[in-house]
Design an enzyme around this catalytic site. Sequence first.
Site, PDB file in Angstrom:
ATOM      1  N   HIS A 177     -38.033 -14.667  33.042  1.00  0.00           N
ATOM      2  CA  HIS A 177     -37.156 -13.799  33.835  1.00  0.00           C
ATOM      3  C   HIS A 177     -37.849 -12.492  34.236  1.00  0.00           C
ATOM      4  CE1 HIS A 177     -33.438 -13.113  35.691  1.00  0.00           C
ATOM      5  NE2 HIS A 177     -32.608 -13.465  34.726  1.00  0.00           N
ATOM      6  N   ASP A 188     -36.200 -14.808  39.123  1.00  0.00           N
ATOM      7  CA  ASP A 188     -34.766 -14.574  39.003  1.00  0.00           C
ATOM      8  C   ASP A 188     -34.024 -15.890  38.812  1.00  0.00           C
ATOM      9  OD1 ASP A 188     -35.093 -11.843  39.341  1.00  0.00           O
ATOM     10  OD2 ASP A 188     -34.897 -11.954  41.524  1.00  0.00           O
TER      11      ASP A 188
END
Length: 450
Positions: free
Chosen positions: A422, A426
């Site tokens: 992450h 995304d």
Amino acid sequence: MATIVVMPQLGNSVESCIIVEWQVSVGDTVAVDQTLCSIETDKSTMEVPSTDAGTVLKILWEEGDEVPVKDPLIIVGEPGEDISALVPADDSADEAGAAEAAAESAPAQEAAPAPSFATTAATGAVSPRARALAGSKGIDTAAIAEGSGPHGRVIERDVQAAIAAGPAYTSAAQAQGGVATGEGTGIGGRVTTADLANPTAPAPVVATAVAIPAAEFPGASTSEKLKGVRKVVASRMMASLQESAQLTLNTTANAAGILAMRKKVKNSDEALGLNKITLNDLVCFAVSRTLPKYPVFNAHLEDGTLTKFEQVHLGFAADTPRGLLVPVIRSAQALSLKQFSAQAKSLAADAIAGTISPDLLGGGTFTVSNIGSFGIETFTPVINRPQTAILGVGTITPRPVVKADGEIGVEQRINLSLTIDHQVIDGADGARFLKDLVVAIENIDVTVLA
């Protein structure tokens, strides 16, 4: 005539190997290609075969020693043969091993000269005990200019001296530079980047733990140190979870098309060479065609730098007798399905046999882990750092579905679990990647032709 068997060059990227376990002893008779010992590289464990036949006259290294490639391992010859010319008494490996053992517990003294049989300097090597202590205290052994052990090897006493000289730093704090004025607030007292930014911050209050007697466990038990591939996997998995922000997304794809494709190639003419193509080959092939559309998934993240790759070097998890290995199919996006499957079979066979080159166990840009054959539906695969994502493939399960006419039917669905870093990917991007991958899998016949 006595001959020396050397540590083989197991790959262009391998400079030294650690001896995990000897399979022979002095006095044993060995044949050509007989296994002498198991060794550990930074990627896997391998077996070293003998290049000569004869009686083992001398073993030059101990288990746990780090041996440069092409340095002598053992001497074989006729029983009772004089080998003093090969290993002078004052520079024998036995004395070198004894010197290191003494150095671990004795005051510092001038290191003994390198053995006459050594072909590569051992400077920069770190003993297993020193490496373990440094890892637990956050000490960078590379920062120790020269060890006090034999041949400049860093030993436990050197790490203890580094600990006494000042606080340990996290890797991020080391990269940032700066000097801490007190104990760090990180794990084990390590100095963090926050400590460097706010050097006058008070040390945290630590609660005093109440000693609780260790519980007794009835019955027999065994304990052993992690070694070989399991040790490598343990280290990498911990580092992966500590260095990345991992998020897993789960979805399914209609498996009707991929099951039909598998049945078709399985029943095809053997002359075509398609009979051995598996469901995993088809899924991985679909992955290789999807990745070029998403460069950030086909990438490495190291030290804050994201490197995207044009070609797909696809790794796939292989369950072997030695543990988990990840062979890599180079330039997978350019291979036909037949070529892709053939390379996967060859790499998997070599990995299981323990003959695969370490060069083929590194350099991957994306990894697929398939444990669907064990009946696992979904799971959380751990990213193979420095890669930025990994795909887990689960089993095919029947799911209820509403047909166009309103009737309830059953549809075979293949389970997919995508773990992303992450830090650079995304959740929405992960969802888009899975959506396109599902399309490629559900239309695998078109994907193969594209």
